[in-house]
Write an enzyme that holds these catalytic residues in place. Structure first.
Site, PDB file in Angstrom:
ATOM      1  N   GLU A   1       0.811  -1.309  -0.155  1.00 12.98           N
ATOM      2  CA  GLU A   1       0.152   0.067   0.012  1.00 12.98           C
ATOM      3  C   GLU A   1       0.770   1.377   0.050  1.00 12.98           C
ATOM      4  OE1 GLU A   1      -1.044  -2.449   1.800  1.00 12.98           O
ATOM      5  OE2 GLU A   1      -3.033  -3.044   1.175  1.00 12.98           O
TER       6      GLU A   1
ATOM      7  N   HIS B   1     -11.794  -4.341   9.249  1.00 13.39           N
ATOM      8  CA  HIS B   1     -12.333  -4.297   7.772  1.00 13.39           C
ATOM      9  C   HIS B   1     -13.545  -3.667   7.992  1.00 13.39           C
ATOM     10  CE1 HIS B   1      -9.557  -7.531   6.942  1.00 13.39           C
ATOM     11  NE2 HIS B   1      -9.575  -7.284   5.803  1.00 13.39           N
TER      12      HIS B   1
END
Ligand SMILES: Cc1ncc(C[n+]2csc(CCOP(=O)(O)OP(=O)(O)O)c2C)c(N)n1
Ligand SMILES: Cc1ncc(C[n+]2csc(CCOP(=O)(O)OP(=O)(O)O)c2C)c(N)n1
Ligand SMILES: [Mg+2]
Ligand SMILES: [Mg+2]
Lengths: 325, 323, 325, 323
Positions: free
Chosen positions: B60, B129
């Site tokens: 990322e 999440h």
């Protein structure tokens, strides 16, 4: 590789340009003219010069907090850099950036960075943009041995490798991250060994030997330019002064005087200068003249910086966003 | 008019922009053959090839960082980070680079990049999440923060985001991705800083974002029957924020609830409350109530997750407090 | 290395324990009994088993999102795992964690992790705590090939190396990060080559050969336990199913049936089972009995999970902070 | 009583805790021989050796992540990240691990770790070394956020933080590090969630944090002469937040200014305003004014930086608006 005399003289000149700048601004800093904090690259001049002599103006460069030398080697001008260091409106970044945030997009300097390792992934993307646009530019990215231990180093090098982006990554290994020596930071002899983890060439070179740096960088730059993908070069060098101008005891808290002296002996400028004089490529007097010219240019730069205005008060609020017309 | 989903509206915008501007490309994890975790990039790789719709390594920092670099090099990256929960892994690139490059280099460089992220709790994905902390990005000078609700908003705002010269955080809420709505076939844009009054009302203003807009609309219907007339204002972009539309509504109704899925403390609901308390407090006839996720990580267990996600029940309770 | 028959039988048993669990919960998931999302490790069983047979109960383990096998191999019990998957109060984490967040501190399982690479740096610190306390424990940390491209991998391995922490890092290289194949993710043949960047041993091993995994891990675990520092082991393996239970086409969108079939041929369980039967170390019938026992245990676990209550409503607000007495 | 600096007070606390509890150790960049960028760990390596006062590689993810691991392994890490500006680089470890481990594993594990970070603008360090976004951590369930102001607060709160079973973000503002104040030699603790009324007053409440507390006190002195009596409340910990002390003050004065060095939008000043607007709005006689950094990155140039840093001038303007 044969390096012609003209190039050798240019090497000396460029290194002197950096050295003169760093020494002068150190004086100015201690005399209270320059605000903020600055990281000097005195002693490390062979790295930016050896690398950047392989670059075109249109090539890109990203750098670290210790970036004055890189900007100068890529064509940065004393006066705008000085004005930036003074925080003046006429500086490269209008006084917004200062020592840690130099950029001059016109000469491909996309930015030095106050975050250690902050430029590495960005460089991978700049490299990608070159490839995407089918241009033949190259991006170089300078950072320190400390930065080689950041997650960004790993992700950026791997990303560049996967994209086959034309980026040359340069570790300026000056043996310390502030006070922390290599032996507390990593366990390898050569940091360049890490290139193998990305299947890219990795070379360690004497970073105080400008010709060796030049040659090593030449291979990597040409390879990148012709589509061969990224490479990693580790240049072993040393900073003469403290981590930043004004550091207590100028670095002696965590380093010995003997160590510093031994590296001063290996001064990259002295080395080239002596070689060129011995080889009758330049005379003592010509070097003196060069140095004097840099001093004069520096005086003019200081004058320019001092006479320049500070940014207007509104500048604080400008350049946060670009107006969406 | 034709009805398509939020997801399809985004896909249409991406396709349009990639057709019209060679500089636009997409990258992220699993956006190619798989079409993205939520299907937003579905099929793009077939039309534009793997050179413009790029599956990246699981990195990322580099996904965002190299996106910034590509923007500096003249491209228009549309970058996907699968879940907002993974942006802390690349937060340095967002906060210290993407947001600041234009400013700290004195306006020389720009980062015309769109960072697409999915937020919200749904489907028992637990603590790592299910988050909605885009208020971080509102707290960070230099970023645009876009929170579209309907498919119409999604297409118009993504068009505006890709055309923007500024770095944009584009927030997609899981619970709205498959909702359908009317979307014109032709291209159009929605300006940043332009709130949408999703429902007119007289007695109470609910400023709501994304999934909570739908909840607010439903509760407003219910309350209509009880004689309470609710106005629902959707800011659509949190930065810039259309204060005036919010203020006008509150000036009219005198009552305000702010509903956003993020955790309450220091979130956008707090910000909007504070703005009202600072600038038009004299119009308030009641306390300003915030509705949001509780101050806990999101739990896995279905009944706990259900209790965690703010929705109609919480809105009803808030209304009861001030009506 | 000579592996005794008892150990070999244990290997088979442990692998069957994992396989039976994964296949059963997949059924339950598709039948709608298990909420959320789950990442199955069917096909990869040799890795957790080969590694964990070298561990003591007091040793520590950290794992990834694909963690059921690791937890089971470290001594996790069906019923508490099943209850957790169902989101019940009696689960290992009281229903707060689910498939991606298993922990059972009593058997050293410090946590699986929903963030890819999230456990790596934590493992380095757990290793440090062992050394600091002069204990003789070892920490193992499992993660995927995708995780090897995160910044956390680089920082965590380097940190562990610098601290000489007793950590064995295991890459479960199943060739994909969701749909992204290795060739788009990195440029090396063996990911274990990256160990050289930290001057630690790095080995690649056939991750479907439980005995090879066992022996490789044994060396690394013993070395770590006796103060030799960390190591990296890459195990080549393959997941039979989609990335997560319920993935469209169960992984066939980005992989071919032939590829999947060829790996099923290399099934680690089949391989060991056939070898043990051929070597008269176990009989066909004994294996059947084992499998039946696991099925029965699974039925009991399901029953336990089904009959267990959901967490109380207040549980939402509990365990955010520990009360400061 | 003896006067020592904030820095010395912290040093004393570290020394005390390391002497009394073998599990306590420190690590971070340059905290050993150099004693830390701001001198807080000065001399500790001499007393406790490099095995307990550890100079780490330049690896913020690992510094925090391995700190968490060490805490899980039974130790009590006091971890230093030199500037808050570098925490985005390790935000995943803070937000997704440190804050959530206790919760998502159902209370099985704990992370008794203190993360020390320096914030604030001072000395022309520009955009990437001048930030104050600790409100991120207030927005994140699971973290304690401590913002001591005086040397007395610093020592007492660091003692509490090291003894805490919870993960603590301990914020040190650059401008207060060298300020002196009275600090008892003996050991003491200050509970979390316990605001300190740093000055009594009747007409107006200023809730201020860290360096702005000093500014507020000075402005309060000035205003006293003009007949305005100002109460200055220092929350000292932003999470948990001592609402009651703040509310009691506002109930008395009816006027509130919230001053914090972070950027205003979605910061703690917004949070406190919103709380007041939600819970005790009926006591307010005037708008609630927030004072903070402007919505821009921090500029380098000395006059710009001066204008950037919120202080007495901004407080005076805020007071003028509501008195
Ligand atoms: C991410 C990050 N961490 C820490 C710092 C503070 N810091 C500035 S320079 C430096 C050392 C950098 O070492 P190295 O990369 O070797 O570069 P050098 O200074 O030796 O040129 C540190 C720790 C920073 N600026 N950014
Ligand atoms: C930091 C982060 N990025 C992305 C994801 C989404 N995600 C979950 S698993 C996964 C692939 C992981 O690949 P690998 O590490 O090889 O493990 P595998 O699933 O193959 O076992 C991704 C991208 C995540 N959970 N965390
Ligand atoms: Mg260095
Ligand atoms: Mg994988």
């Amino acid at each position: 590789m044969q390096i012609d005399n003209e190039t050798k003289i240019r090497m000396l000149k460029e290194m002197l340009k950096i050295r003169s700048f760093e020494e002068k601004i150190q004086e100015l800093y201690h005399a209270g003219y320059i605000p903020g904090s600055m990281h000097l690259s005195t002693g490390q001049e062979a790295v930016p010069v050896g690398v950047c002599l392989n670059l075109l103006k249109s090539d890109y460069l990203l750098s670290s907090h210790r970036g004055h030398g890189h900007v100068l080697a890529k064509g940065g001008e004393y006066k705008y850099m000085m004005a930036e260091l003074y925080g003046k409106k006429t500086g490269y970044c209008g006084g917004k950036g200062g020592s840690m945030h130099f950029a001059n997009v016109k000469i491909g300097v996309l930015g030095t960075n106050g975050i250690v390792g902050g430029g590495i992934c960005i460089a991978a993307g700049v490299g990608f943009s070159i490839k995407y646009q089918k241009s033949e530019k190259v991006t170089v990215c300078f950072f320190g041995d400390g930065a080689a231990n950041t997650g960004a180093f790993h992700e950026g090098l791997n990303f560049a490798a996967v994209l086959k982006a034309p980026v040359v990554f340069i570790i300026e290994n000056n043996q310390y991250a502030i006070s922390v020596p290599r032996k507390l930071s990593d366990c390898v002899e050569d940091l360049s060994i890490r290139a193998a983890g990305y299947n890219m060439p990795g070379v360690t070179v004497d970073g105080n030997d400008v010709m060796a740096v030049y040659e090593t960088a030449k291979t990597a730059v040409e390879r990148a330019r012709s589509g061969g993908g990224p490479a990693l070069i580790e240049c072993r060098t040393y900073r003469w002064h403290g981590h930043h101008a004004g550091e207590p005891k100028d670095g002696l808290v965590y380093r010995s005087q003997e160590e510093i002296d031994s590296w001063k002996e290996k001064c990259p400028i002295k080395r080239l200068r002596e070689a060129l004089i011995a080889g009758n490529i330049i005379t003592e007097k010509e070097v003196d003249t060069l140095e004097k010219e840099f001093q004069q240019e520096l005086e003019r730069a200081i004058d320019f910086a001092e006479k320049s205005p500070y940014p207007d008060a509104e500048a604080l609020y400008e350049n946060v966003y670009i107006d969406e017309g | 008019m034709r009805q398509i989903t939020f997801r399809e509206a985004l896909n249409e915008s991406l396709r349009y922009n990639m057709r019209n501007d060679d500089r636009v490309f997409c990258w992220g994890e699993d956006i190619g053959v798989l079409g993205g975790a939520f299907g937003v990039t579905a099929g793009l790789i077939n039309e534009f090839g793997p050179g413009r719709v790029i599956d990246t390594p699981l990195s990322e920092i580099a996904i965002v960082g190299a996106g910034i670099g590509a923007a500096l090099g003249g491209l228009r990256p549309v970058v996907e980070i699968m879940y907002i929960d993974f942006t802390p892994g690349c937060m340095d690139m967002i906060i210290n680079q993407m947001a600041k490059i234009h400013y700290m280099f004195g306006g020389q460089s720009k980062v015309p990049m769109v960072l697409r992220i999915v937020t919200g709790a749904m489907g028992e994905n637990a603590a790592q999440h299910s988050q909605s902390f885009y208020s971080f990005f509102v707290h960070t000078p230099g970023l645009i923060v876009v929170t579209p609700t309907t498919p119409y908003d999604a297409k118009g705002l993504l068009n505006t985001s890709i055309a923007s010269e500024n770095p944009v955080i584009f927030v997609e809420n899981k619970r709205t991705v498959n909702i359908k709505g009317e979307v014109p076939e032709e291209n159009y844009t929605i300006p940043f800083g332009n709130a949408d009054v999703k429902r007119q009302g007289e007695d109470l203003t609910i400023v709501a974002t994304q999934a909570l807009v739908y909840d607010a609309l439903k509760v407003a219907e219910e309350m209509e029957k009880e004689g309470v007339s609710i106005e629902v204002v959707d800011p659509r972009t949190l930065k810039p924020l259309d204060k005036e539309t919010i203020f006008n509504s509150v000036r009219k109704t005198g009552r305000l609830i702010v509903a956003d899925e993020g955790c309450i403390h220091c979130g956008i609901a707090s910000e909007i409350s504070a703005l009202v308390a600072q600038e038009i407090i004299e119009y308030l006839d009641a306390p300003v109530i915030r509705v949001g996720s509780p101050d806990t990580p999101c739990p896995f267990s279905p009944p706990l997750e259900k209790a965690y996600i703010p929705g109609k029940q919480e809105l009803r309770e808030a209304i009861a407090k001030i009506m």
